[in-house]
Scaffold this motif. Structure first.
Motif, PDB file in Angstrom:
ATOM      1  N   ALA A 119      10.787 -66.258 -11.911  1.00  0.00           N
ATOM      2  CA  ALA A 119      10.869 -65.484 -13.152  1.00  0.00           C
ATOM      3  C   ALA A 119       9.944 -64.286 -13.046  1.00  0.00           C
ATOM      4  CB  ALA A 119      10.495 -66.344 -14.355  1.00  0.00           C
ATOM      5  N   LEU A 120      10.417 -63.138 -13.557  1.00  0.00           N
ATOM      6  CA  LEU A 120       9.640 -61.903 -13.526  1.00  0.00           C
ATOM      7  C   LEU A 120       9.707 -61.234 -14.892  1.00  0.00           C
ATOM      8  CD1 LEU A 120      11.728 -61.948 -10.833  1.00  0.00           C
ATOM      9  CD2 LEU A 120      10.187 -60.130 -10.122  1.00  0.00           C
ATOM     10  N   GLY A 121       8.691 -60.411 -15.179  1.00  0.00           N
ATOM     11  CA  GLY A 121       8.658 -59.670 -16.430  1.00  0.00           C
ATOM     12  C   GLY A 121       8.492 -58.185 -16.199  1.00  0.00           C
ATOM     13  N   GLY A 122       8.487 -57.453 -17.307  1.00  0.00           N
ATOM     14  CA  GLY A 122       8.320 -56.010 -17.240  1.00  0.00           C
ATOM     15  C   GLY A 122       7.326 -55.533 -18.280  1.00  0.00           C
ATOM     16  N   PRO A 123       6.866 -54.294 -18.172  1.00  0.00           N
ATOM     17  CA  PRO A 123       5.854 -53.765 -19.091  1.00  0.00           C
ATOM     18  C   PRO A 123       6.445 -53.380 -20.451  1.00  0.00           C
ATOM     19  CG  PRO A 123       6.553 -52.066 -17.561  1.00  0.00           C
ATOM     20  CD  PRO A 123       7.260 -53.331 -17.134  1.00  0.00           C
ATOM     21  N   ASP A 124       5.533 -53.231 -21.438  1.00  0.00           N
ATOM     22  CA  ASP A 124       5.880 -52.739 -22.777  1.00  0.00           C
ATOM     23  C   ASP A 124       6.895 -53.625 -23.489  1.00  0.00           C
ATOM     24  OD1 ASP A 124       4.246 -50.491 -22.255  1.00  0.00           O
ATOM     25  OD2 ASP A 124       5.910 -49.490 -21.241  1.00  0.00           O
ATOM     26  N   LEU A 125       6.876 -54.905 -23.177  1.00  0.00           N
ATOM     27  CA  LEU A 125       7.746 -55.868 -23.849  1.00  0.00           C
ATOM     28  C   LEU A 125       6.851 -57.037 -24.265  1.00  0.00           C
ATOM     29  CD1 LEU A 125      10.727 -56.460 -24.583  1.00  0.00           C
ATOM     30  CD2 LEU A 125      10.893 -57.747 -22.454  1.00  0.00           C
ATOM     31  N   LEU A 155       8.983 -70.671 -16.324  1.00  0.00           N
ATOM     32  CA  LEU A 155       8.293 -71.295 -15.191  1.00  0.00           C
ATOM     33  C   LEU A 155       7.789 -72.692 -15.551  1.00  0.00           C
ATOM     34  CD1 LEU A 155       6.286 -68.221 -13.832  1.00  0.00           C
ATOM     35  CD2 LEU A 155       8.475 -69.139 -13.034  1.00  0.00           C
ATOM     36  N   ALA A 156       7.346 -72.867 -16.781  1.00  0.00           N
ATOM     37  CA  ALA A 156       6.889 -74.186 -17.213  1.00  0.00           C
ATOM     38  C   ALA A 156       8.060 -75.171 -17.278  1.00  0.00           C
ATOM     39  CB  ALA A 156       6.209 -74.083 -18.573  1.00  0.00           C
ATOM     40  N   ARG A 157       9.211 -74.690 -17.704  1.00  0.00           N
ATOM     41  CA  ARG A 157      10.391 -75.543 -17.820  1.00  0.00           C
ATOM     42  C   ARG A 157      10.870 -76.033 -16.455  1.00  0.00           C
ATOM     43  NH1 ARG A 157      12.583 -78.410 -21.601  1.00  0.00           N
ATOM     44  NH2 ARG A 157      12.195 -76.702 -23.085  1.00  0.00           N
ATOM     45  N   TRP A 158      10.855 -75.136 -15.470  1.00  0.00           N
ATOM     46  CA  TRP A 158      11.447 -75.456 -14.168  1.00  0.00           C
ATOM     47  C   TRP A 158      10.420 -75.759 -13.075  1.00  0.00           C
ATOM     48  CZ3 TRP A 158      16.632 -76.048 -13.577  1.00  0.00           C
ATOM     49  CH2 TRP A 158      17.479 -75.493 -14.554  1.00  0.00           C
ATOM     50  N   GLY A 159       9.155 -75.418 -13.331  1.00  0.00           N
ATOM     51  CA  GLY A 159       8.178 -75.549 -12.260  1.00  0.00           C
ATOM     52  C   GLY A 159       8.387 -74.511 -11.185  1.00  0.00           C
ATOM     53  N   GLY A 160       8.722 -73.284 -11.595  1.00  0.00           N
ATOM     54  CA  GLY A 160       9.039 -72.220 -10.652  1.00  0.00           C
ATOM     55  C   GLY A 160       7.857 -71.351 -10.296  1.00  0.00           C
ATOM     56  N   ARG A 161       8.150 -70.181  -9.730  1.00  0.00           N
ATOM     57  CA  ARG A 161       7.105 -69.261  -9.275  1.00  0.00           C
ATOM     58  C   ARG A 161       7.402 -67.847  -9.747  1.00  0.00           C
ATOM     59  NH1 ARG A 161       9.265 -66.784  -4.582  1.00  0.00           N
ATOM     60  NH2 ARG A 161       7.207 -66.193  -3.851  1.00  0.00           N
ATOM     61  N   ARG A 162       6.359 -67.007  -9.679  1.00  0.00           N
ATOM     62  CA  ARG A 162       6.479 -65.614 -10.091  1.00  0.00           C
ATOM     63  C   ARG A 162       6.271 -64.716  -8.867  1.00  0.00           C
ATOM     64  NH1 ARG A 162       4.496 -63.101 -15.361  1.00  0.00           N
ATOM     65  NH2 ARG A 162       3.792 -65.211 -15.801  1.00  0.00           N
ATOM     66  N   PRO A 163       7.354 -64.264  -8.230  1.00  0.00           N
ATOM     67  CA  PRO A 163       7.211 -63.409  -7.045  1.00  0.00           C
ATOM     68  C   PRO A 163       6.789 -61.992  -7.443  1.00  0.00           C
ATOM     69  CG  PRO A 163       9.506 -63.675  -7.594  1.00  0.00           C
ATOM     70  CD  PRO A 163       8.750 -64.549  -8.544  1.00  0.00           C
ATOM     71  N   ALA A 164       6.385 -61.220  -6.451  1.00  0.00           N
ATOM     72  CA  ALA A 164       5.896 -59.869  -6.722  1.00  0.00           C
ATOM     73  C   ALA A 164       7.029 -58.896  -7.030  1.00  0.00           C
ATOM     74  CB  ALA A 164       5.077 -59.367  -5.533  1.00  0.00           C
ATOM     75  N   THR A 165       8.205 -59.115  -6.447  1.00  0.00           N
ATOM     76  CA  THR A 165       9.306 -58.168  -6.608  1.00  0.00           C
ATOM     77  C   THR A 165      10.617 -58.894  -6.905  1.00  0.00           C
ATOM     78  OG1 THR A 165       9.938 -58.164  -4.273  1.00  0.00           O
ATOM     79  CG2 THR A 165       8.211 -56.604  -4.947  1.00  0.00           C
ATOM     80  N   LEU A 189      17.782 -69.626  -8.852  1.00  0.00           N
ATOM     81  CA  LEU A 189      17.846 -69.156 -10.232  1.00  0.00           C
ATOM     82  C   LEU A 189      16.739 -68.144 -10.453  1.00  0.00           C
ATOM     83  CD1 LEU A 189      18.554 -69.200 -13.272  1.00  0.00           C
ATOM     84  CD2 LEU A 189      17.253 -71.342 -13.460  1.00  0.00           C
ATOM     85  N   VAL A 190      17.117 -66.948 -10.913  1.00  0.00           N
ATOM     86  CA  VAL A 190      16.146 -65.877 -11.164  1.00  0.00           C
ATOM     87  C   VAL A 190      16.276 -65.437 -12.617  1.00  0.00           C
ATOM     88  CG1 VAL A 190      15.421 -63.536 -10.577  1.00  0.00           C
ATOM     89  CG2 VAL A 190      16.210 -65.083  -8.769  1.00  0.00           C
ATOM     90  N   HIS A 191      15.149 -65.423 -13.320  1.00  0.00           N
ATOM     91  CA  HIS A 191      15.119 -64.968 -14.718  1.00  0.00           C
ATOM     92  C   HIS A 191      14.288 -63.693 -14.801  1.00  0.00           C
ATOM     93  CE1 HIS A 191      15.138 -65.583 -19.176  1.00  0.00           C
ATOM     94  NE2 HIS A 191      14.044 -64.838 -19.069  1.00  0.00           N
ATOM     95  N   VAL A 192      14.826 -62.691 -15.492  1.00  0.00           N
ATOM     96  CA  VAL A 192      14.132 -61.418 -15.671  1.00  0.00           C
ATOM     97  C   VAL A 192      14.016 -61.121 -17.160  1.00  0.00           C
ATOM     98  CG1 VAL A 192      14.170 -58.933 -15.251  1.00  0.00           C
ATOM     99  CG2 VAL A 192      14.986 -60.506 -13.484  1.00  0.00           C
ATOM    100  N   ASP A 233       7.405 -55.015 -13.645  1.00  0.00           N
ATOM    101  CA  ASP A 233       5.999 -54.744 -13.343  1.00  0.00           C
ATOM    102  C   ASP A 233       5.848 -54.030 -12.007  1.00  0.00           C
ATOM    103  OD1 ASP A 233       5.075 -55.918 -15.684  1.00  0.00           O
ATOM    104  OD2 ASP A 233       4.964 -57.916 -14.798  1.00  0.00           O
ATOM    105  N   GLU A 234       6.789 -54.251 -11.096  1.00  0.00           N
ATOM    106  CA  GLU A 234       6.739 -53.591  -9.784  1.00  0.00           C
ATOM    107  C   GLU A 234       7.185 -52.137  -9.857  1.00  0.00           C
ATOM    108  OE1 GLU A 234      10.375 -54.287  -7.157  1.00  0.00           O
ATOM    109  OE2 GLU A 234      10.461 -56.044  -8.468  1.00  0.00           O
ATOM    110  N   GLY A 235       7.818 -51.746 -10.970  1.00  0.00           N
ATOM    111  CA  GLY A 235       8.401 -50.416 -11.121  1.00  0.00           C
ATOM    112  C   GLY A 235       9.857 -50.542 -11.550  1.00  0.00           C
ATOM    113  N   THR A 236      10.570 -49.429 -11.552  1.00  0.00           N
ATOM    114  CA  THR A 236      11.971 -49.427 -11.965  1.00  0.00           C
ATOM    115  C   THR A 236      12.875 -49.801 -10.795  1.00  0.00           C
ATOM    116  OG1 THR A 236      11.568 -47.721 -13.639  1.00  0.00           O
ATOM    117  CG2 THR A 236      13.843 -48.027 -12.921  1.00  0.00           C
TER     118      THR A 236
END
Length: 302
Positions: free
Chosen positions: A129-135, A146-156, A166-169, A188-191
């Motif tokens: 799962a990844l997030g973005g700024p200003d949200l 991540l808590a639900r699935w026990g997943g990870r937060r990659p850099a990109t 499964l990827v959540h954005v 967070d990595e950019g556009t």
């Protein structure tokens, strides 16, 4: 709408412009490029056409959700899952917002054969799962997934797509109707823009885009849909969940929490989205694209 747009009271060039705008969903910019004229010329042409129809008392309006539901949803109403292979004019319909289809599993697929062949069932999916700024809700939404699935937060995003099932954005998104392959996500990595995903090594079979409008598509010659969701499907992702219209940040976060609870419980993706949005019509713009996706009962997370 075809007969209204091609009304004999209208000049031929106005009929074509109005038809392209109303029925084909082209922007005034795209129509102007086709005509090789300035955009204001097309805009004025469409305005004059609507004014003339009003003067002649010709009813002119785009169908409301209830009207569309009466025409399309009601005849298809049942408790069974529904697969829609939409025409160009129906590409952006928020199917789960139609009253007659609310709470019913609906999948929007490029073709019936791709839907039938693309279903995925996994035992123990890898989740990112990844997030973005200003949200404001993005951080909590990502943490919840991540808590639900026990997943990870990659850099990109590229890393997530290459290493996870499964990827959540959760981020701001933008669909570019004038240049759909430049539709984008602000991470967070950019556009990240759609065309950067073409040809990328993608492992992910399910991508959830909690980002406004990125489920939309624009068509080009040959009726090929183009956009962020369409690019992911064409790149090998079997199932994408994304909205075709803006959704309030708080609403989106709440619906996504419901969705992942159902999905992690072993409910297939189309049914999980239907359940998550059943009592929240404002979230009906979320759509399930591609084919179905689910985990086996033995791997279900409580």
């Amino acid at each position: 709408l075809v007969f209204v747009a091609c009304h004999p009271e209208l000049p031929a060039d106005a009929r074509v412009a109005l038809t392209l705008r109303l029925l084909c969903g082209l922007s005034t910019t795209e129509i102007a490029r086709a005509y090789l004229v300035p955009e204001p010329t097309i805009a004025q042409r469409i305005v004059r056409a609507k004014r003339l129809l009003a003067e002649r008392k010709v009813a002119f309006e785009v169908p409301r959700l209830q009207e569309l539901s009466d025409a399309v949803g009601a005849p298809l109403a049942s408790g069974r899952p529904l697969v829609v292979v939409p025409s160009r004019a129906l590409t952006g319909v928020p199917w789960l917002a139609l009253p007659d289809l609310r709470g019913r599993p609906v999948t929007v697929a490029p073709t019936a054969s791709s839907w039938a062949a693309g279903a995925v069932t996994l035992d123990r999916p890898r989740v990112s799962a990844l997030g973005g700024p200003d949200l404001p809700s993005a951080e909590a939404e990502v943490d919840g997934v991540l808590a639900r699935w026990g997943g990870r937060r990659p850099a990109t995003l590229a890393e997530a797509l290459a290493s996870s099932d499964l990827v959540h954005v959760a981020a701001h998104g933008r669909h570019r109707s004038d240049s759909p392959l430049f539709s984008s996500l602000r991470l967070d990595e950019g556009t990240v823009v759609a065309h950067e995903l073409e040809g990328a090594g993608i492992r992910a079979s399910h991508v959830v885009l909690s980002a406004c409008e990125v489920g939309r598509a624009s068509h080009r010659p040959g009726d090929q849909p183009l956009g962020l969701t369409a690019t992911l499907l064409a790149s090998g992702v079997g199932c994408v969940v994304a909205p075709v219209a803006p959704v309030a940040d708080k609403t989106s976060a709440e619906i996504m929490a419901r969705y992942h609870k159902e999905l992690a419980g072993g409910v297939d993706a189309a049914a999980a989205l239907a359940r998550a949005t059943a009592d929240r019509p404002e979230a009906g713009s979320f759509s399930h694209f591609g084919s179905n996706w689910c985990i086996t009962g033995a791997a279900a997370h409580s």
